[in-house]
Design a protein around this motif. Structure first.
Motif, PDB file in Angstrom:
ATOM      1  N   TYR A  24       9.777   9.797   8.818  1.00 25.66           N
ATOM      2  CA  TYR A  24       9.177   9.136   7.740  1.00 25.66           C
ATOM      3  C   TYR A  24       7.622   8.942   8.208  1.00 25.66           C
ATOM      4  O   TYR A  24       7.034   8.958   9.245  1.00 25.66           O
ATOM      5  CB  TYR A  24       9.720   7.466   8.030  1.00 25.66           C
ATOM      6  N   SER A  26       3.543   7.994   6.128  1.00 20.80           N
ATOM      7  CA  SER A  26       3.013   7.012   4.934  1.00 20.80           C
ATOM      8  C   SER A  26       2.792   7.854   3.865  1.00 20.80           C
ATOM      9  O   SER A  26       2.550   8.932   4.088  1.00 20.80           O
ATOM     10  CB  SER A  26       1.788   6.165   5.699  1.00 20.80           C
ATOM     11  N   PRO A  27       2.653   7.278   2.753  1.00 22.45           N
ATOM     12  CA  PRO A  27       2.243   8.125   1.545  1.00 22.45           C
ATOM     13  C   PRO A  27       1.203   8.905   1.654  1.00 22.45           C
ATOM     14  O   PRO A  27       0.954  10.107   1.044  1.00 22.45           O
ATOM     15  CB  PRO A  27       2.268   7.076   0.270  1.00 22.45           C
ATOM     16  N   GLU A  28      -0.083   8.229   2.461  1.00 19.77           N
ATOM     17  CA  GLU A  28      -1.177   8.984   2.457  1.00 19.77           C
ATOM     18  C   GLU A  28      -0.938  10.050   3.186  1.00 19.77           C
ATOM     19  O   GLU A  28      -2.071  11.108   3.159  1.00 19.77           O
ATOM     20  CB  GLU A  28      -2.475   7.864   3.116  1.00 19.77           C
ATOM     21  N   GLN A  29      -0.026  10.241   3.847  1.00 17.02           N
ATOM     22  CA  GLN A  29      -0.039  11.937   4.965  1.00 17.02           C
ATOM     23  C   GLN A  29       0.460  12.780   3.738  1.00 17.02           C
ATOM     24  O   GLN A  29       0.546  13.769   4.479  1.00 17.02           O
ATOM     25  CB  GLN A  29       1.030  11.423   6.099  1.00 17.02           C
ATOM     26  N   TYR A  49       8.998   5.489   0.028  1.00 17.09           N
ATOM     27  CA  TYR A  49       9.111   6.148   1.351  1.00 17.09           C
ATOM     28  C   TYR A  49       8.873   7.432   1.290  1.00 17.09           C
ATOM     29  O   TYR A  49       8.907   7.975  -0.066  1.00 17.09           O
ATOM     30  CB  TYR A  49      10.204   5.675   2.049  1.00 17.09           C
TER      31      TYR A  49
END
Length: 142
Positions: A24, A26-29, A49
């Protein structure tokens, strides 16, 4: 004795992380073009997610849509889970073929395979269309 158990537990956690397929994130990744794609075609929808593995990214949106991206950030598959997927995602010749073939339907799933788009509609039909808009086949998928 507690140090041994703590060390074993830590070793177990690290090995689980190293050998797990999905991580998992973070969306910023996500790659920038994947984020731009989501913002363009699914505005005002948040990312619930995101996960990553060796070959792809998977994203779950708050409206139920699931998107799979290649590692470079290009979309591979979009599953609307019975939410309409915008026609604009498809190249214009492919979208025109879908509209001509089944004019009163909505797209519920798109999968890109090489130069072929597999498009599933809300009438349970699956269309196979090349990037030039040539209808290669279709089948009823119950």
């Amino acid at each position: 004795m507690k140090k041994i158990f703590a060390s074993l537990f830590l070793l177990f956690l690290l090995s689980a992380l190293l050998f797990s397929d999905d991580i998992y994130i973070s969306p910023e990744q996500l790659p920038q073009n994947a984020l731009s794609f989501i913002q363009k075609y699914f505005p005002n929808v948040s990312i619930l997610y995101a996960e990553m593995d060796k070959k792809k990214y998977e994203v779950q949106l708050s409206n139920g849509v699931e998107i799979e991206f290649f590692r470079n950030g290009d979309f591979k598959e979009i599953d609307g889970n019975y939410v309409a997927i915008p026609f604009e995602i498809l190249p214009e010749p492919v979208a025109n073929t879908v509209r001509r073939t089944y004019p009163n339907t909505v797209i519920t799933k798109i999968e890109k395979k090489w130069n072929i788009y597999e498009v599933k509609l809300n009438n349970m039909m699956e269309l196979y269309i090349d990037a030039n808009g040539q209808l290669l086949g279709q089948k009823f998928d119950d």
